[in-house]
Structures are given as structure tokens and as C-alpha cells.
Design a protein around this motif. Sequence first.
Motif, short mmCIF file in Angstrom:
data_model
loop_
_atom_site.label_atom_id
_atom_site.label_comp_id
_atom_site.label_asym_id
_atom_site.label_seq_id
_atom_site.Cartn_x
_atom_site.Cartn_y
_atom_site.Cartn_z
N GLY A 1 0.55 -1.36 -0.02
CA GLY A 1 0.26 0.09 0.02
C GLY A 1 1.23 1.04 0.09
N GLN A 2 2.19 1.26 0.41
CA GLN A 2 2.84 2.15 0.06
C GLN A 2 3.22 2.86 -0.75
OE1 GLN A 2 7.01 1.46 2.29
NE2 GLN A 2 7.46 3.36 1.61
N THR A 3 3.72 3.85 -1.30
CA THR A 3 3.75 4.10 -2.47
C THR A 3 5.62 4.40 -3.24
OG1 THR A 3 1.74 6.34 -1.50
CG2 THR A 3 3.79 7.26 -3.64
N ILE A 4 5.08 4.08 -4.09
CA ILE A 4 7.26 3.65 -4.50
C ILE A 4 7.21 4.95 -5.00
CG2 ILE A 4 8.24 2.60 -5.83
CD1 ILE A 4 6.23 0.88 -5.42
N ARG A 5 8.38 5.33 -4.55
CA ARG A 5 9.20 6.52 -5.21
C ARG A 5 10.21 6.16 -5.69
NH1 ARG A 5 6.04 8.57 -0.81
NH2 ARG A 5 4.48 10.06 -1.14
N ALA A 6 10.79 5.55 -5.54
CA ALA A 6 12.24 5.03 -5.44
C ALA A 6 12.54 3.34 -5.97
CB ALA A 6 13.29 5.34 -4.80
N VAL A 7 13.29 3.35 -7.07
CA VAL A 7 13.68 1.62 -7.71
C VAL A 7 15.17 1.24 -6.69
CG1 VAL A 7 13.75 0.10 -8.94
CG2 VAL A 7 12.08 1.74 -9.48
N PRO A 8 15.14 0.64 -5.79
CA PRO A 8 16.16 0.22 -5.15
C PRO A 8 16.85 -0.26 -6.08
CG PRO A 8 14.23 -1.91 -4.44
CD PRO A 8 13.47 -0.44 -5.08
N LEU A 9 18.07 -0.39 -5.63
CA LEU A 9 18.74 -1.74 -6.31
C LEU A 9 20.16 -2.05 -5.29
CD1 LEU A 9 20.76 0.10 -9.50
CD2 LEU A 9 18.23 -0.69 -9.74
N SER B 1 2.18 3.40 -12.24
CA SER B 1 1.72 3.74 -11.27
C SER B 1 1.01 3.19 -10.22
CB SER B 1 0.91 5.15 -11.67
OG SER B 1 1.88 5.92 -12.55
N GLN B 2 1.29 2.29 -9.99
CA GLN B 2 -0.11 1.76 -8.35
C GLN B 2 1.58 1.68 -7.52
OE1 GLN B 2 -0.67 -2.44 -10.12
NE2 GLN B 2 -2.44 -1.30 -11.49
N ALA B 3 0.46 1.04 -5.93
CA ALA B 3 1.17 0.98 -5.05
C ALA B 3 2.05 0.05 -4.46
CB ALA B 3 0.29 1.93 -3.14
N SER B 4 2.41 -0.54 -3.62
CA SER B 4 3.12 -1.33 -3.50
C SER B 4 2.40 -2.33 -3.21
CB SER B 4 3.80 -1.15 -2.13
OG SER B 4 4.72 -2.22 -2.01
N GLU B 5 2.55 -3.89 -3.99
CA GLU B 5 1.42 -4.31 -3.86
C GLU B 5 2.89 -6.38 -2.91
OE1 GLU B 5 -0.04 -6.14 -7.22
OE2 GLU B 5 -1.43 -4.24 -7.68
#
Length: 214
Positions: free
Chosen positions: A43-51, A90-94
Amino acid sequence: MIDQGSGYIHKFTSVFEPALLAELETKSMLMQVNGGETMLNMGQTIRAVPLVVNGTFKVSRINDEGQELLLYYVKEGESCAMTFTCCMMSQASEIKGPAEEDSTLLCVPVTVMDEWMIKYPTWKRYVMTTILNRFTEMLKSIDDVAFKKMDDRLVNYLKEKSKATGSSLINYSHQHIADEMGTNRVVVSRLLKKLEIDGKLLLYRNQIKLLHNM
């Protein structure tokens, strides 16, 4: 911000082209996550992609009853396919992504995702390879649930966990393993005891040591 001398960008020199590495250096942010802490929640908004620079993350789904299903692990040099797809749509974290150990991430802002997909062939390849590899892992998990006996599933689970962490020691309780496998603790305990009798592993309190003949 990360500077070139930090050594973190160097982790990806064999993966990305020089121009992309230069942008990664100036536009990514460094994030330290302690073992047990959650990088991302459902449900958290994803603002960055983690490497993942170093460390290991567990990616799982949580249903409405609070039951957890392990999807896959993300290790050094890898990223999370679910965050890529959520960014693109553009979806929240699943998913939920706790760190299995102290870990370091380079976080790429979602605002550059579309641009880099067009601009850099190595980034597009990295994203698509990540999605394909994770999809293959999830298909394997489905096959395990659908076609394998529970004892085979448990052996595979233990091997994958050991491979993900690079250690023969698994610091999980029987209940934790049962929750991740979607089964009963009594079943897991019985199968673990049988594996110990067969000389495949050693059981301790909240810890399992895999032996070489596992």
C-alpha cells in the motif's frame, strides 16, 4: 547523494554503460537498512526503485488474514521486479520487503524510469531481465505448491534461503518457516526432525544448520 569515490556505483560497472553510471551517481540516493527493518510495505507509494548494493531482501505478499507468502529474495546487484511494475503502472506497492541482514541500497527516483528505458539499452535490459527472472522464480514456486510433496518443498525452501543469504545457518523458527510456506508448524517440525535423523541438517533453538549432503 553518492559520490564516485564511495565505491557503490562501481558495483554496477559491469551492468550499465558509462553514461548511465554517471547519471546513477548524481541522481540516486543511498539508503541503509538494518536487518529486520522493512524497506517497503504493501500500500506504500513507491517513489524510488531500489538497487541492492549489498545485503538480502525478502519479498512477500500478505493476504487479508495476515498470512504471508514468500515470493523471492533480492540479492546484491539485483532489484525488485514488483517495484518496477508498480512504477510503470503508477500503482502503490503490492509487496512487503524486509531486509534479511544489514543492507545498502541505491534508490533510483521513479521520475527517471521512463527516460532511462528509452535512453539506455543497458537499463532496459536490466529491468526486463529482472522482471523475467522473478516471474520464472514465481512460476517455480507455483509448481512447488501444485506438484511437489511438502518434504521436497521444505528442502527446496531451505536451499533457496541458504543460497540467498550465503550461509548454511538459517535463523528462523519452525513457525516462521511454516508461515512462509503456508503450512502448519507441526508439519514443518516433523519434516525437519526427519531431515535431522537422515543427517541432512542440525536443529537448534530458532536456528537450522544445513549440512553438506543436504
